[in-house]
Every structure is written in structure tokens, then in C-alpha cells.
Write a protein that holds these residues in place. Structure first.
Motif, PDB file in Angstrom:
ATOM      1  N   ILE A   1       0.790  -1.111   0.160  1.00  0.00           N
ATOM      2  CA  ILE A   1      -0.060   0.088  -0.012  1.00  0.00           C
ATOM      3  C   ILE A   1       0.736   1.265   0.192  1.00  0.00           C
ATOM      4  CG2 ILE A   1      -1.713   1.327   1.301  1.00  0.00           C
ATOM      5  CD1 ILE A   1      -2.942  -1.274   2.395  1.00  0.00           C
ATOM      6  N   TYR A   2       1.885   1.288   0.775  1.00  0.00           N
ATOM      7  CA  TYR A   2       2.785   2.334   0.808  1.00  0.00           C
ATOM      8  C   TYR A   2       3.581   2.764  -0.639  1.00  0.00           C
ATOM      9  CZ  TYR A   2       6.814   5.382   1.515  1.00  0.00           C
ATOM     10  OH  TYR A   2       7.754   6.255   1.810  1.00  0.00           O
ATOM     11  N   LYS A   3       3.848   1.515  -1.076  1.00  0.00           N
ATOM     12  CA  LYS A   3       4.525   1.687  -2.430  1.00  0.00           C
ATOM     13  C   LYS A   3       3.696   2.364  -3.379  1.00  0.00           C
ATOM     14  CE  LYS A   3       8.156  -1.742  -2.038  1.00  0.00           C
ATOM     15  NZ  LYS A   3       8.821  -3.017  -2.658  1.00  0.00           N
ATOM     16  N   ALA A   4       2.193   1.722  -3.384  1.00  0.00           N
ATOM     17  CA  ALA A   4       1.284   2.347  -4.417  1.00  0.00           C
ATOM     18  C   ALA A   4       0.744   3.744  -4.066  1.00  0.00           C
ATOM     19  CB  ALA A   4       0.104   1.445  -4.452  1.00  0.00           C
ATOM     20  N   THR A   5       0.696   4.058  -2.939  1.00  0.00           N
ATOM     21  CA  THR A   5       0.232   5.401  -2.446  1.00  0.00           C
ATOM     22  C   THR A   5       1.300   6.351  -1.936  1.00  0.00           C
ATOM     23  OG1 THR A   5      -0.359   4.766  -0.339  1.00  0.00           O
ATOM     24  CG2 THR A   5      -1.819   4.275  -1.919  1.00  0.00           C
ATOM     25  N   GLY A   6       2.391   5.944  -1.133  1.00  0.00           N
ATOM     26  CA  GLY A   6       3.023   6.793  -0.374  1.00  0.00           C
ATOM     27  C   GLY A   6       2.553   7.418   0.860  1.00  0.00           C
ATOM     28  N   ASN A   7       1.241   7.087   1.302  1.00  0.00           N
ATOM     29  CA  ASN A   7       0.550   7.610   2.320  1.00  0.00           C
ATOM     30  C   ASN A   7       0.836   7.031   3.458  1.00  0.00           C
ATOM     31  OD1 ASN A   7      -1.535   8.372   3.997  1.00  0.00           O
ATOM     32  ND2 ASN A   7      -3.114   8.537   2.488  1.00  0.00           N
ATOM     33  N   LEU A   8       1.903   7.575   4.330  1.00  0.00           N
ATOM     34  CA  LEU A   8       2.335   7.134   5.736  1.00  0.00           C
ATOM     35  C   LEU A   8       1.257   7.055   6.651  1.00  0.00           C
ATOM     36  CD1 LEU A   8       5.925   8.234   5.922  1.00  0.00           C
ATOM     37  CD2 LEU A   8       5.361   5.931   6.011  1.00  0.00           C
ATOM     38  N   ARG A   9       0.412   8.144   6.668  1.00  0.00           N
ATOM     39  CA  ARG A   9      -0.680   8.309   7.935  1.00  0.00           C
ATOM     40  C   ARG A   9      -1.656   7.149   7.597  1.00  0.00           C
ATOM     41  NH1 ARG A   9      -2.513   8.863  12.557  1.00  0.00           N
ATOM     42  NH2 ARG A   9      -4.634   9.634  12.601  1.00  0.00           N
ATOM     43  N   ALA A  10      -1.959   6.706   6.428  1.00  0.00           N
ATOM     44  CA  ALA A  10      -2.799   5.573   6.025  1.00  0.00           C
ATOM     45  C   ALA A  10      -2.338   4.322   6.682  1.00  0.00           C
ATOM     46  CB  ALA A  10      -3.350   5.298   4.720  1.00  0.00           C
ATOM     47  N   ILE A  11      -1.065   4.112   6.506  1.00  0.00           N
ATOM     48  CA  ILE A  11      -0.187   3.015   6.994  1.00  0.00           C
ATOM     49  C   ILE A  11      -0.312   2.656   8.389  1.00  0.00           C
ATOM     50  CG2 ILE A  11       1.672   1.396   6.747  1.00  0.00           C
ATOM     51  CD1 ILE A  11       0.044   1.963   4.218  1.00  0.00           C
ATOM     52  N   GLN A  12       0.144   4.176   9.001  1.00  0.00           N
ATOM     53  CA  GLN A  12       0.214   4.056  10.509  1.00  0.00           C
ATOM     54  C   GLN A  12      -1.326   3.732  11.165  1.00  0.00           C
ATOM     55  OE1 GLN A  12       0.170   8.048  11.904  1.00  0.00           O
ATOM     56  NE2 GLN A  12       0.277   7.417  14.056  1.00  0.00           N
ATOM     57  N   ILE A  13      -2.513   4.122  10.491  1.00  0.00           N
ATOM     58  CA  ILE A  13      -3.653   3.627  10.950  1.00  0.00           C
ATOM     59  C   ILE A  13      -3.843   2.461  10.908  1.00  0.00           C
ATOM     60  CG2 ILE A  13      -6.275   3.819  10.586  1.00  0.00           C
ATOM     61  CD1 ILE A  13      -5.571   6.773   9.884  1.00  0.00           C
ATOM     62  N   LEU A  14      -3.491   1.705   9.587  1.00  0.00           N
ATOM     63  CA  LEU A  14      -3.696   0.319   9.256  1.00  0.00           C
ATOM     64  C   LEU A  14      -2.986  -0.786  10.256  1.00  0.00           C
ATOM     65  CD1 LEU A  14      -3.807   0.640   5.477  1.00  0.00           C
ATOM     66  CD2 LEU A  14      -5.851   0.018   6.882  1.00  0.00           C
ATOM     67  N   LEU A  15      -1.814  -0.010  10.552  1.00  0.00           N
ATOM     68  CA  LEU A  15      -0.864  -1.129  11.606  1.00  0.00           C
ATOM     69  C   LEU A  15      -0.984  -0.847  13.002  1.00  0.00           C
ATOM     70  CD1 LEU A  15       2.695  -0.745   9.490  1.00  0.00           C
ATOM     71  CD2 LEU A  15       1.043  -2.573   9.780  1.00  0.00           C
ATOM     72  N   GLY A  16      -2.015   0.242  13.382  1.00  0.00           N
ATOM     73  CA  GLY A  16      -2.237   0.573  14.752  1.00  0.00           C
ATOM     74  C   GLY A  16      -1.183   1.140  15.585  1.00  0.00           C
ATOM     75  N   HIS A  17      -0.223   1.747  14.818  1.00  0.00           N
ATOM     76  CA  HIS A  17       0.819   2.635  15.447  1.00  0.00           C
ATOM     77  C   HIS A  17       0.614   3.802  16.205  1.00  0.00           C
ATOM     78  CE1 HIS A  17       4.151   0.604  12.510  1.00  0.00           C
ATOM     79  NE2 HIS A  17       3.801  -0.253  13.554  1.00  0.00           N
ATOM     80  N   THR A  18       1.165   4.110  17.171  1.00  0.00           N
ATOM     81  CA  THR A  18       0.788   5.070  18.083  1.00  0.00           C
ATOM     82  C   THR A  18       1.680   6.415  17.373  1.00  0.00           C
ATOM     83  OG1 THR A  18       2.424   4.804  19.673  1.00  0.00           O
ATOM     84  CG2 THR A  18       0.069   4.122  20.110  1.00  0.00           C
ATOM     85  N   LYS A  19       2.527   6.331  16.770  1.00  0.00           N
ATOM     86  CA  LYS A  19       3.327   7.537  16.484  1.00  0.00           C
ATOM     87  C   LYS A  19       3.916   7.094  14.787  1.00  0.00           C
ATOM     88  CE  LYS A  19       5.357   8.431  20.796  1.00  0.00           C
ATOM     89  NZ  LYS A  19       6.824   8.515  21.548  1.00  0.00           N
ATOM     90  N   ILE A  20       3.837   8.079  14.187  1.00  0.00           N
ATOM     91  CA  ILE A  20       4.355   8.103  12.721  1.00  0.00           C
ATOM     92  C   ILE A  20       5.701   7.597  12.562  1.00  0.00           C
ATOM     93  CG2 ILE A  20       4.909  10.326  12.453  1.00  0.00           C
ATOM     94  CD1 ILE A  20       2.779   8.453   9.861  1.00  0.00           C
ATOM     95  N   GLU A  21       6.534   8.061  13.486  1.00  0.00           N
ATOM     96  CA  GLU A  21       7.811   7.514  13.328  1.00  0.00           C
ATOM     97  C   GLU A  21       8.168   6.265  13.516  1.00  0.00           C
ATOM     98  OE1 GLU A  21       6.582   9.600  15.546  1.00  0.00           O
ATOM     99  OE2 GLU A  21       7.655  11.759  15.166  1.00  0.00           O
ATOM    100  N   ASN A  22       7.307   5.532  14.197  1.00  0.00           N
ATOM    101  CA  ASN A  22       7.255   4.103  14.269  1.00  0.00           C
ATOM    102  C   ASN A  22       6.698   3.104  13.173  1.00  0.00           C
ATOM    103  OD1 ASN A  22       7.671   4.217  16.924  1.00  0.00           O
ATOM    104  ND2 ASN A  22       5.365   3.861  17.636  1.00  0.00           N
ATOM    105  N   THR A  23       5.970   3.796  12.255  1.00  0.00           N
ATOM    106  CA  THR A  23       5.636   3.503  11.021  1.00  0.00           C
ATOM    107  C   THR A  23       6.778   3.728   9.847  1.00  0.00           C
ATOM    108  OG1 THR A  23       3.274   4.274  11.394  1.00  0.00           O
ATOM    109  CG2 THR A  23       3.846   3.709   9.260  1.00  0.00           C
ATOM    110  N   VAL A  24       7.409   4.811   9.882  1.00  0.00           N
ATOM    111  CA  VAL A  24       8.408   5.065   9.116  1.00  0.00           C
ATOM    112  C   VAL A  24       9.762   4.014   9.222  1.00  0.00           C
ATOM    113  CG1 VAL A  24      10.549   6.740   8.662  1.00  0.00           C
ATOM    114  CG2 VAL A  24       8.194   7.438   8.738  1.00  0.00           C
ATOM    115  N   ARG A  25       9.777   3.840  10.581  1.00  0.00           N
ATOM    116  CA  ARG A  25      10.959   2.667  10.861  1.00  0.00           C
ATOM    117  C   ARG A  25      10.545   1.435  10.398  1.00  0.00           C
ATOM    118  NH1 ARG A  25      11.485   5.822  15.643  1.00  0.00           N
ATOM    119  NH2 ARG A  25      10.274   4.446  16.725  1.00  0.00           N
ATOM    120  N   TYR A  26       9.210   1.130  10.690  1.00  0.00           N
ATOM    121  CA  TYR A  26       8.874  -0.331  10.420  1.00  0.00           C
ATOM    122  C   TYR A  26       8.970  -0.556   8.897  1.00  0.00           C
ATOM    123  CZ  TYR A  26       5.797  -4.436  11.131  1.00  0.00           C
ATOM    124  OH  TYR A  26       5.489  -5.784  11.329  1.00  0.00           O
TER     125      TYR A  26
END
Length: 210
Positions: free
Chosen positions: A168-193
Motif C-alpha cells: 500500500i505504501y509503495k502504491a500510495t506513499g501515504n504514511l498516515r494511512a499505513i500508520q492507522i492500518l498497522l495501529g501504530h501510535t506514532k508516525i515515526e514507528n511506521t517510518v522505521r517499520y
């Protein structure tokens, strides 16, 4: 856990990660996903196909995936198109979609599994009143990836959690959406993940015209 060198009982004991590759596990590609599905279907492993499909769609941690109950997945006689669970790590709910192919494999397994909505969808092989252990789930993932010629040291349960999120990230570049889908509390966690780096950022910037 920095006290082990002072613990007499721990002396001479191998580290938990001795001989293992530690670090971020690779997500699966679309081709690898279908290779595993083909293997599981060929072997008639209905439960494993349902577990694998649910792991990809739900993007859940292993500890949350194995605890899912039948009632989390069904509404009446049908499989839900969306489901929600409360994450063990954060205590926060996270929603996920169940696509048509995944609903079909879940229905096939749950019809065979039987039981009630209060039962765990994937019971323990030792005690059917309890859920499958995360250790058993990890062993299954090792078996699946090895069966299609991948090195088990490069993949793990987090590979399945990361797979759809990475796509999804490769297709959209939308980190906020990925953060929500993964249930991360911080966007920084999503970036690292996701392993987002400067190259990813520049490629996204180059595709954006002003």
C-alpha cells in the motif's frame, strides 16, 4: 535485560538470538504470496491457508492474530468484510479489511473447524480450548516460506504483518494511512517499520508535480 552476566544461572547459556539473523524481516512479494497459497492448497492445508490469508489482510502482530475468535470474523452465517480487534501491545482497537479471497478461505476453515463464536478461530494443537501459540505460528511461517524456496532466516511473522502495508505504501506513499492500518501510535514507528529512507522520500517527491 542487562543483568544476565551477573546471573550465575545464565552463565554459559546461549543468547536467544545466537545463530539467528536479527533485524527487520522482509515483506513478501505478490508472486511469493501466491506461491505459498498454491503450496497450501496443493497440500490441502485449509487451516493454514486461512491463517496465512488472515495474517496478510489483517496486518496484525502474531500475538493478536492467534487470539482472534470466530466471533471477531463472522456476522451471522457470513464472514465480515471488516473486522476489529484490540491490540495487546497498545490496548487500542485496530480495524482491518477482509477481501473476497480471504473471506472464502476463512469460511472454508471455519465451517470445518465448527464450534461457537466464542471459540478461538485457530485453536492450540495441545488444548483446543486455548488459542494457537505464537511459537507455533512462527514455526508455520518458517515452514511456508521454506516450502517455496525462501530462507527462513530472512522472513518471519512480521513479514506477513508488513507485506500488505508495504504494498500500500509503495502504491500510495501515504504514511498516515499505513500508520492507522498497522495501529501504530506514532508516525515515526511506521517510518522505521517500513524502512522508509531518503531514497523513498525523493522518489515520492519526484512523482509530485506542482
Amino acid at each position: 535485560m542487562g543483568y544476565s552476566r551477573y546471573d550465575a544461572a545464565a552463565r554459559g547459556r546461549a543468547a536467544w538470538n545466537a545463530g539467528k539473523t536479527v533485524g527487520t524481516k522482509r515483506p513478501l512479494t505478490q508472486k511469493q504470496i501466491w506461491a505459498i497459497r498454491f503450496f497450501l492448497d496443493r497440500e490441502g492445508r485449509v487451516r493454514d491457508r486461512a491463517l496465512f490469508d488472515l495474517a496478510i489482510d489483517s496486518k496484525l502482530r502474531g500475538c493478536d492474530l492467534v487470539k482472534i475468535k470466530t466471533g471477531d470474523l463472522v456476522t451471522g452465517p457470513e464472514i465480515r468484510t471488516r473486522a476489529m480487534v484490540v491490540q495487546q501491545k497498545t490496548g487500542r482497537p485496530v480495524q482491518f479489511e477482509l477481501t473476497s479471497d480471504v473471506r472464502a478461505s476463512l469460511l472454508a476453515w471455519l465451517e470445518r473447524r465448527g464450534g461457537s463464536v466464542d471459540d478461538h478461530a485457530f485453536p492450540s494443537r495441545v488444548d483446543h480450548a486455548h488459542h494457537m501459540s505464537t511459537r507455533q505460528y512462527a514455526r508455520l511461517v518458517d515452514e511456508w516460506v521454506t516450502a517455496i524456496g525462501l530462507r527462513s532466516s530472512d522472513y518471519g511473522t512480521h513479514s506477513l504483518r508488513r507485506t500488505k502495508a508495504a504494498m500500500i505504501y509503495k502504491a500510495t506513499g501515504n504514511l498516515r494511512a499505513i500508520q492507522i492500518l498497522l495501529g501504530h501510535t506514532k508516525i515515526e514507528n511506521t517510518v522505521r517499520y517500513l524502512g522508509v529512507d531518503i531514497e523513498d522520500a525523493l522518489l515520492l517527491a519526484e512523482r509530485t508535480e506542482i
